[in-house]
Design an enzyme around this catalytic site. Structure first.
Site, short mmCIF file in Angstrom:
data_model
loop_
_atom_site.label_atom_id
_atom_site.label_comp_id
_atom_site.label_asym_id
_atom_site.label_seq_id
_atom_site.Cartn_x
_atom_site.Cartn_y
_atom_site.Cartn_z
N HIS A 10 31.65 -38.19 10.80
CA HIS A 10 32.45 -37.24 10.03
C HIS A 10 32.80 -36.52 11.08
O HIS A 10 32.57 -35.56 11.09
CB HIS A 10 31.92 -36.51 8.36
CG HIS A 10 31.93 -37.86 7.67
ND1 HIS A 10 30.77 -37.96 6.58
CD2 HIS A 10 33.24 -39.11 7.75
CE1 HIS A 10 31.02 -38.84 5.54
NE2 HIS A 10 31.68 -40.22 6.00
N HIS A 137 24.13 -35.44 9.40
CA HIS A 137 25.59 -35.09 8.61
C HIS A 137 25.41 -33.60 8.57
O HIS A 137 24.87 -32.75 9.02
CB HIS A 137 25.94 -35.52 7.90
CG HIS A 137 26.36 -36.94 7.54
ND1 HIS A 137 28.14 -37.98 7.31
CD2 HIS A 137 25.71 -38.77 7.89
CE1 HIS A 137 27.86 -38.79 7.56
NE2 HIS A 137 26.36 -39.40 7.74
N GLU A 218 21.20 -33.70 6.35
CA GLU A 218 22.61 -32.97 5.99
C GLU A 218 22.44 -31.15 6.92
O GLU A 218 21.91 -30.49 5.98
CB GLU A 218 23.04 -32.89 4.12
CG GLU A 218 23.77 -33.89 3.82
CD GLU A 218 25.24 -34.54 3.49
OE1 GLU A 218 25.42 -34.01 5.07
OE2 GLU A 218 25.46 -35.43 3.66
#
Length: 328
Positions: A10, A137, A218
């Site tokens: 992303h 991420h 994350e």
């Protein structure tokens, strides 16, 4: 044995790519200086994709800091596909995805329709078997395990819980940062994601019989800065996750997952004695029944950089019909 780490799927998650680069830098500079690093890299090959989404990443520097998707040509007036909804794993279910090109979670026109996903998954399978894979991420300080598309626990749920608990603990020991681990679906339901593709049934017959440990990081933080993490947090973030990467890699190569088979054989070379100059292999054992009877004995071990490892378990296909499994 190979382990895969990828970053910057992303575009806006800027802390991701530096984390990949820090891992590589640390392993390269510590090799033959630090015993844990040296031992790890003598047993493992690490494949790192530091930026999966280069076009989207550039766009966040030049046009839109919070852009998420890639920069595929416009469809329905909107550009980009969410690369982490484009994997060939339950893509057609629509769980946590959208068929609307203007959505942030637009899944693309078909599984692997995006060149970034087509290229990286092809390369993954070219290097099969991959024993473990992490997709990095941000943000939320989470470690996520399969599955994302269903609340049904994965067949290896307990194994993942044990692994992630160890990773959480070692992360906190560095700078006191607390991570939480959970199945991906507990964050929110998703489909066609990297973690489910790494671990899922779709590559059962193309990853050499190995079921890859699949995890998602994350990274920092929990929302105060979100995607715009200050530069002074880059290094502490990287420092704290590095030892957890060691735990992940060692677990993946020492205790492979399977799709229900009794074992997974490899091209492992081992030393019969601690000071032996030349290693032996599972293929060497298989050259005669006498060697099989001797080395597949239940209590027969070899030295693996100071650790005792069972020959039976490491050369499992060669030893499969021997008595070493009777009481295992």
């Amino acid at each position: 044995r190979k382990v895969w780490i990828q970053c910057q799927v992303h575009a806006r998650e800027w802390i991701s790519a530096p984390s990949c680069m820090y891992i590589v830098h640390s392993l390269v500079t510590l090799y033959e200086k630090d015993k844990a690093t040296t031992d790890l890299l003598k047993n493992a090959e690490l494949i790192v994709i530091p930026i999966v989404n280069p076009d989207g990443y550039v766009h966040t520097w030049t046009q839109d800091r919070l852009w998420r998707k890639n920069r595929s040509p416009p469809k329905g007036g909107c550009s980009g596909t969410d690369l982490n909804r484009n994997y060939d794993d339950h893509w057609d279910t629509g769980i946590g995805t959208s068929a609307n090109p203007c959505s942030e979670v637009y899944k693309g026109t078909s599984p692997g329709s995006e060149p970034e996903i087509a290229a990286t998954t092809d390369y993954f399978l070219e290097n099969a078997p991959i024993f473990g894979a992490i997709d990095i991420h941000a943000y939320s300080q989470l470690i996520l395990s399969p599955l994302g598309w269903t609340k049904t626990k994965s067949p290896d749920h307990d194994t993942f819980v044990d692994l992630m608990d160890k990773m959480e603990t070692v992360i906190e020991s560095v700078h006191g940062t607390q991570y939480t681990s959970q199945p991906a679906v507990d964050l929110y339901p998703t489909s066609a994601t990297s973690v489910d593709w790494f671990y899922g049934e779709g590559i059962k017959n193309t990853n050499g019989g190995v079921r890859a440990y699949g995890l998602v990081f994350e990274l920092r933080d929990t929302g105060r800065n979100g995607f715009e993490l200050p530069a002074n947090q880059i290094r502490p973030n990287c420092e704290e996750i590095l030892p957890s990467i060691y735990i992940f890699m060692n677990t993946a190569i020492d205790s492979p997952l399977t799709y229900g088979q009794k074992c997974v054989d490899t091209d492992l070379t081992f030393k019969r004695r601690p000071l032996a100059k030349k290693g032996k292999s599972c293929e060497w054992i298989a050259t005669s029944q006498k060697k099989i009877d001797k080395f597949c004995a239940k209590k027969k071990y070899f030295e693996d950089f100071g650790r005792r490892q069972s020959v039976c378990k490491k050369c499992c296909l060669v030893c499969n019909n021997s008595k070493c499994f009777v009481e295992e």
